[in-house]
Design a protein around this motif. Structure first.
Motif, PDB file in Angstrom:
ATOM      1  N   ARG A  17       0.665   3.972  -3.024  1.00 44.48           N
ATOM      2  CA  ARG A  17       0.412   5.388  -2.776  1.00 44.48           C
ATOM      3  C   ARG A  17       1.437   6.262  -3.506  1.00 44.48           C
ATOM      4  O   ARG A  17       1.107   7.304  -4.083  1.00 44.48           O
ATOM      5  CB  ARG A  17       0.462   5.653  -1.263  1.00 44.48           C
ATOM      6  CG  ARG A  17      -0.046   6.994  -0.943  1.00 44.48           C
ATOM      7  CD  ARG A  17      -0.161   7.397   0.486  1.00 44.48           C
ATOM      8  NE  ARG A  17      -0.222   8.834   0.383  1.00 44.48           N
ATOM      9  CZ  ARG A  17       0.791   9.635   0.658  1.00 44.48           C
ATOM     10  NH1 ARG A  17       1.903   9.150   1.165  1.00 44.48           N
ATOM     11  NH2 ARG A  17       0.683  10.920   0.462  1.00 44.48           N
ATOM     12  N   PRO A  29       0.800  -1.227   0.000  1.00 43.61           N
ATOM     13  CA  PRO A  29       0.000   0.000   0.000  1.00 43.61           C
ATOM     14  C   PRO A  29       0.835   1.281   0.000  1.00 43.61           C
ATOM     15  O   PRO A  29       0.401   2.299  -0.532  1.00 43.61           O
ATOM     16  CB  PRO A  29      -0.848  -0.110   1.272  1.00 43.61           C
ATOM     17  CG  PRO A  29      -0.208  -1.166   2.092  1.00 43.61           C
ATOM     18  CD  PRO A  29       0.519  -2.085   1.163  1.00 43.61           C
ATOM     19  N   LEU A  30       2.029   1.239   0.594  1.00 40.05           N
ATOM     20  CA  LEU A  30       2.858   2.453   0.582  1.00 40.05           C
ATOM     21  C   LEU A  30       3.390   2.719  -0.828  1.00 40.05           C
ATOM     22  O   LEU A  30       3.394   3.863  -1.303  1.00 40.05           O
ATOM     23  CB  LEU A  30       4.014   2.319   1.580  1.00 40.05           C
ATOM     24  CG  LEU A  30       3.626   2.268   3.059  1.00 40.05           C
ATOM     25  CD1 LEU A  30       4.871   2.204   3.933  1.00 40.05           C
ATOM     26  CD2 LEU A  30       2.771   3.468   3.446  1.00 40.05           C
ATOM     27  N   ILE A  31       3.838   1.669  -1.488  1.00 39.52           N
ATOM     28  CA  ILE A  31       4.352   1.854  -2.853  1.00 39.52           C
ATOM     29  C   ILE A  31       3.207   2.238  -3.789  1.00 39.52           C
ATOM     30  O   ILE A  31       3.361   3.101  -4.661  1.00 39.52           O
ATOM     31  CB  ILE A  31       5.075   0.573  -3.325  1.00 39.52           C
ATOM     32  CG1 ILE A  31       6.316   0.340  -2.462  1.00 39.52           C
ATOM     33  CG2 ILE A  31       5.458   0.681  -4.802  1.00 39.52           C
ATOM     34  CD1 ILE A  31       7.038  -0.967  -2.728  1.00 39.52           C
TER      35      ILE A  31
END
Lengths: 235, 282
Positions: B185, B181-183
């Motif tokens: 984003r 989810p961070l990547i």
């Protein structure tokens, strides 16, 4: 007015191929900048994460701030640290991410929910921002909040693409006076933030494009959060 | 792709994990360009951009809105955009009101952009996209899915497990090809920056879209000016307004933000005087 963005464009000569080619180039540039930042700033990110872990272990609170797009990055930083939750498909019903026993599977490399850490954004309270800007000056909107809320051992995270925003710099100055750990994100050579050495941990993204700088900063603070969680795990 | 020697440890891992999604984004350039073209066409029709996002993406919805309404690149015109995620008293702690807010504020010419980084909370965003579509709005979803298999990059959104079923929920589904989810984003940030840039290219390129906005002539309209234009104040009017002489005629502008007098030359951006350059004739 598209000249400096798309110098190849001539009036009436915009073709889909040209735009697609240029979009490919910009997306590729974004990736290369992110990889370069991880490579070049990696050791400094690791050192910063160790300092943040120490501060959190001692009861410190993180305050993030910036203007415009960077204000939304400040909110993202505060959200990530304070929920411990990168998002993703696991941990339904645990949006707070406060549990160490949360399922860590299925969320890719972020590792799922991590312990929540005290973190706040200074950009979300319209009552405070408008009061300070109207009654005093916009330059003090972060410094005044930090003067009231900050304690020695807390953490200030300043986000700027230019490194030159007066209110962000005054926030860092106030944080240092208070005895906080100061972290600065900038671009374009670092501006006054770099010249005046206003952050203990300074990350200057080597680009002059506001967009590419913001994109690489996003990667840098995501990885900073992961490294901080790992540093906290190690003791 | 990576011109740097891969580092060991978590940093090397972080770099390696970003290479395939970043490359996949470049391969999606045509989809992004197509979405930007439709976005620009809606702006030209007078449409507004309404943005909303789930938990972590609420900040991105705000970022998109400020990007369009207050461009970082000097001289780019302000485009109407607002985030449904930033008005917390209206949405409260729950984003379930996105769809209701959208039905209240949305018009058929508008654009809805829903950002999903968190499939657990994607339902509210999908509901809002469905409501937007029912109104006749253009719908754009930024979502995430499994990384592409192999290096073909040919797996379209329809083949992906895209953000809890967003693959058919919007006219344009732009998928960050990462299950982190961070990547995802990070890819979304680049995606909306590219959409903003391309929308301006389409808006400024007369051949690429069919018509000009109503009431504008290319050589006169201060509202549509891409750059701040110096004009001469000829008359002050009530309500912070003034008449200004331009090379091509007289136009009414706002001088509410400056202390302008008749005879002053002021710099006008989007019909708003933003600086007094000097009193030329006084």
């Amino acid at each position: 007015m598209t000249g400096h963005l798309y110098p190849f464009l001539r009036p009436g000569a915009t073709t889909d191929e040209e735009l697609t080619r240029s979009t490919v180039a910009k997306a590729t540039e974004s990736l290369h900048l992110r990889l370069r930042v991880l490579n070049d700033l990696g050791p400094a990110l690791t050192a910063c994460a160790d300092a943040l872990a120490t501060a959190f272990r001692n009861g410190g609170t993180l305050f993030a701030f910036g203007n415009g797009g960077s204000s939304t990055d400040a909110q993202s930083v505060a959200h990530l640290f304070s929920t411990g939750d990168p998002g993703g498909a696991s941990n339904p019903g645990n949006p707070g991410g406060t549990s160490n026993t949360a399922d860590k599977g299925g969320t890719g490399d972020s590792g799922g929910a991590q312990p929540a850490l005290p973190a706040l954004s200074l950009t979300g309270d319209a009552a405070l921002l408008t009061a300070l800007a109207n009654d005093v000056d916009f330059d003090v909107v972060f410094a005044r909040q930090l003067a009231a809320l900050g304690r020695p051992g807390d953490i200030a995270v300043a986000l700027s693409t230019s490194g030159g925003s007066a209110n962000v710099l005054r926030g860092l100055e106030q944080a240092r006076r208070t005895g906080m750990v100061t972290v600065g994100f900038a671009g374009s050579g670092g501006g006054r933030m770099a010249e005046e050495n206003l952050a203990d941990h300074l990350f200057v993204i080597p680009s002059s494009s506001v967009h590419r700088i913001q994109e690489a900063q996003t990667t840098a603070y995501h990885v900073l959060w992961q490294l901080t969680q790992q540093a906290l795990d190690q003791r | 792709m990576n011109q740097h020697a891969p580092a060991a440890g978590p940093l090397g891992h972080a770099a390696a994990a970003r290479t395939a999604p970043g490359t996949a984004l470049a391969q999606d350039a045509q989809r992004i360009t197509a979405a930007a073209r439709d976005l620009a066409a809606r702006f030209r029709r007078g449409g507004r951009l309404l943005t909303f996002g789930d938990g972590p993406a609420a900040a991105d919805a705000g970022h998109v809105a400020v990007e369009f309404t207050h461009p970082v690149i000097v001289g780019k015109r302000a485009l109407p955009a607002l985030s449904l995620s930033t008005d917390t008293p209206s949405t409260g702690a729950s984003p379930t009101l996105f769809a209701a807010r959208l039905r209240l504020l949305g018009r058929p010419d508008d654009i809805a952009m829903g950002i999903l980084t968190d499939a657990r909370r994607g339902g509210e965003v999908l509901d809002a996209l469905a409501a937007a579509r029912a109104l006749g709005m253009l719908t754009i979803a930024l979502t995430s899915g499994e990384p592409p298999q192999g290096d073909s990059g040919s797996g379209g959104p329809d083949e992906l497990v895209a953000g809890g079923g967003a693959s058919s929920a919007a006219d344009h589904v732009l998928v960050a090809r990462s299950d982190d989810p961070l990547i995802a984003r990070e890819i979304h940030v680049t995606t909306y920056h590219l959409l903003w840039e391309l929308a301006h290219v389409f808006l400024e390129s007369p051949d690429s879209l069919e018509s000009n906005p109503p009431g504008c002539r290319d050589d006169v309209c201060l509202t549509c000016a891409d750059a701040a234009t110096p004009v001469h104040i000829t008359e002050l009017r009530p309500g912070g307004l003034a008449l200004a002489a331009t090379d091509a005629g007289t136009e009414e502008i706002s001088v509410a933000l400056v202390q302008a007098q008749v005879g002053d030359v002021v710099l006008v951006h989007a019909k708003e005087a933003i600086a007094v350059l000097g009193g030329e004739s006084r």
